[in-house]
Scaffold this active site. Structure first.
Site, PDB file in Angstrom:
ATOM      1  N   ARG A  75       2.214   3.190   9.267  1.00 19.29           N
ATOM      2  CA  ARG A  75       1.421   3.969  10.237  1.00 19.29           C
ATOM      3  C   ARG A  75       2.274   4.547  11.376  1.00 19.29           C
ATOM      4  O   ARG A  75       1.787   5.407  12.116  1.00 19.29           O
ATOM      5  CB  ARG A  75       0.300   3.107  10.813  1.00 19.29           C
ATOM      6  CG  ARG A  75      -0.791   2.789   9.798  1.00 19.29           C
ATOM      7  CD  ARG A  75      -1.964   2.059  10.434  1.00 19.29           C
ATOM      8  NE  ARG A  75      -3.099   1.949   9.542  1.00 19.29           N
ATOM      9  CZ  ARG A  75      -3.386   0.873   8.785  1.00 19.29           C
ATOM     10  NH1 ARG A  75      -2.615  -0.181   8.830  1.00 19.29           N
ATOM     11  NH2 ARG A  75      -4.440   0.871   7.997  1.00 19.29           N
ATOM     12  N   HIS A  83       9.136  -3.313   3.721  1.00 27.22           N
ATOM     13  CA  HIS A  83       8.712  -3.564   2.335  1.00 27.22           C
ATOM     14  C   HIS A  83       9.918  -3.940   1.463  1.00 27.22           C
ATOM     15  O   HIS A  83       9.849  -4.845   0.636  1.00 27.22           O
ATOM     16  CB  HIS A  83       8.073  -2.307   1.740  1.00 27.22           C
ATOM     17  CG  HIS A  83       6.807  -1.854   2.396  1.00 27.22           C
ATOM     18  ND1 HIS A  83       6.720  -0.683   3.110  1.00 27.22           N
ATOM     19  CD2 HIS A  83       5.575  -2.410   2.426  1.00 27.22           C
ATOM     20  CE1 HIS A  83       5.484  -0.531   3.560  1.00 27.22           C
ATOM     21  NE2 HIS A  83       4.772  -1.559   3.166  1.00 27.22           N
ATOM     22  N   MET A 108       0.840  -1.206   0.000  1.00 26.37           N
ATOM     23  CA  MET A 108       0.000   0.000   0.000  1.00 26.37           C
ATOM     24  C   MET A 108       0.879   1.261   0.000  1.00 26.37           C
ATOM     25  O   MET A 108       0.390   2.358   0.256  1.00 26.37           O
ATOM     26  CB  MET A 108      -0.947   0.000   1.193  1.00 26.37           C
ATOM     27  CG  MET A 108      -1.929  -1.181   1.148  1.00 26.37           C
ATOM     28  SD  MET A 108      -3.444  -0.916   2.065  1.00 26.37           S
ATOM     29  CE  MET A 108      -2.802  -0.671   3.712  1.00 26.37           C
ATOM     30  N   GLY A 109       2.171   1.087  -0.234  1.00 26.69           N
ATOM     31  CA  GLY A 109       3.051   2.251  -0.380  1.00 26.69           C
ATOM     32  C   GLY A 109       3.531   2.833   0.942  1.00 26.69           C
ATOM     33  O   GLY A 109       3.417   2.211   1.992  1.00 26.69           O
TER      34      GLY A 109
HETATM   35  P1  AMP Z   1       1.363  -2.830   3.490  1.00 27.61           P
HETATM   36  O1  AMP Z   1       1.957  -1.808   2.592  1.00 27.61           O
HETATM   37  O2  AMP Z   1       1.263  -2.438   4.916  1.00 27.61           O
HETATM   38  O3  AMP Z   1       0.077  -3.400   2.923  1.00 27.61           O
HETATM   39  O4  AMP Z   1       2.389  -4.055   3.485  1.00 27.61           O
HETATM   40  C1  AMP Z   1       2.789  -4.657   2.285  1.00 27.61           C
HETATM   41  C2  AMP Z   1       3.576  -5.906   2.605  1.00 27.61           C
HETATM   42  O5  AMP Z   1       4.718  -5.546   3.373  1.00 27.61           O
HETATM   43  C3  AMP Z   1       2.788  -6.919   3.428  1.00 27.61           C
HETATM   44  O6  AMP Z   1       3.091  -8.238   2.979  1.00 27.61           O
HETATM   45  C4  AMP Z   1       3.304  -6.685   4.824  1.00 27.61           C
HETATM   46  O7  AMP Z   1       3.205  -7.814   5.667  1.00 27.61           O
HETATM   47  C5  AMP Z   1       4.752  -6.335   4.544  1.00 27.61           C
HETATM   48  N1  AMP Z   1       5.338  -5.578   5.649  1.00 27.61           N
HETATM   49  C6  AMP Z   1       4.903  -4.401   6.169  1.00 27.61           C
HETATM   50  N2  AMP Z   1       5.673  -4.037   7.222  1.00 27.61           N
HETATM   51  C7  AMP Z   1       6.602  -5.011   7.378  1.00 27.61           C
HETATM   52  C8  AMP Z   1       7.664  -5.241   8.298  1.00 27.61           C
HETATM   53  N3  AMP Z   1       7.942  -4.384   9.288  1.00 27.61           N
HETATM   54  N4  AMP Z   1       8.406  -6.358   8.155  1.00 27.61           N
HETATM   55  C9  AMP Z   1       8.142  -7.247   7.167  1.00 27.61           C
HETATM   56  N5  AMP Z   1       7.154  -7.101   6.269  1.00 27.61           N
HETATM   57  C10 AMP Z   1       6.386  -5.995   6.367  1.00 27.61           C
END
Ligand code: AMP
Length: 278
Positions: free
Chosen positions: A185, A37, A30-31
């Protein structure tokens, strides 16, 4: 790096790679990208010939009173990071769902607890968007973070149940130096809230230490976690089976501790594998 906005253009690019026999890797996000990421992208990069990263803040996975409208964005910074890790296509859909899109994908059972219980409709939004993205990218391998552990388990099951020929890879949770789980966040936290947010991982670590010292009673572990937390409201603190996400009374198989809490208006999640039994 190619930037693509249209679903059709993305699918035709990915189909032509497939036709050439190239292995396609995919990381949906989601950027507002951070090192968590990027670790997923590096993991995918090492396992594919062509890497697709998507950035899409999916309205379907946000509840009516959640933070869809204020979700952080950083288009130029994100593009630079994707380029640096060797992304071939950055997919930035303006409208991901076609007009008249009415299909929903639901994974039952695994979504009953944790964020599934606290965020009604959230996982249906996640599985619906990931199923559509899978249809567009047709990846050989897709990487998801253990940061969203329940999401990873749910997406593995969806992929299996729908017989999608996609390898789902789980990537370890990446933390800041002080232990806070990296999250887009975190940008919302004031310094004071950020300090208290450290209590999430401290609670999980304390539970793990106690488990490693021989405590098998889940209620005792949860009590320890509660004592560490310094948050404004707690959504859940639970220990569940690592594979089936079913509640445990006694730590007699691989388990994971999960926490979700709010600091001000910001909701954070974290989880921790409890030490293997001795
Ligand atoms: P999001 O942008 O929050 O939807 O996350 C996109 C991907 O990045 C998802 O597979 C999350 O689980 C992964 N992700 C987000 N934060 C972390 C983190 N701190 N460590 C590992 N993976 C992450």
């Amino acid at each position: 790096m190619q930037s693509i906005q249209s679903s059709e253009a993305l699918q035709s690019q990915c189909l032509s790679w497939r036709a050439e026999g190239l292995r396609v890797g995919f990381v949906p996000t989601m950027g507002f990208l951070h090192a968590g990421h990027l670790s997923l992208m590096e993991l995918a990069r090492a396992q594919c010939d062509k890497l697709v990263v998507s950035i899409y803040v999916n309205p379907l996975q946000f509840g009516p009173n959640e933070d869809l409208d204020r979700y952080p964005r950083n288009a130029s910074g994100d593009a630079a990071k994707c380029l640096a890790v060797g992304t071939d296509v950055l997919f930035l859909p303006e409208a991901l769902y076609p007009p008249g899109h009415v299909t929903r994908v639901t994974v039952n059972g695994l979504t009953d607890r944790l964020c599934g219980a606290k965020r009604p409709g959230h996982f249906e939004g996640v599985t619906t968007v990931v199923a559509r993205l899978f249809g567009l990218v047709l990846p050989h391998v897709a990487v998801f973070g253990e940061k969203d552990y329940q999401q990873l388990v749910v997406l593995r099951r969806m992929t299996r149940d729908l017989a999608l020929p996609i390898e789902i890879v789980g990537a370890p949770l990446v933390r800041d130096q002080d232990g806070l789980a990296l999250s887009s966040r975190n940008a919302f936290l004031s310094p004071e809230q950020r300090e208290r947010a450290l209590s999430l991982h401290r609670a999980l670590a304390a539970m793990d230490t106690q488990a490693a010292a021989g405590e098998r009673d889940i209620a005792a572990l949860i009590e320890t976690g509660h004592k560490c937390l310094n948050v404004d409201s707690l959504d859940y603190l639970e220990v569940l089976g690592a594979q089936d996400l079913e509640p445990l009374r006694v730590l007699d198989r691989p388990a994971r501790a999960f926490v979700a809490a709010k600091l001000g208006a910001t909701r954070l999640i974290d989880n921790w594998a409890l030490s293997p039994l001795v």
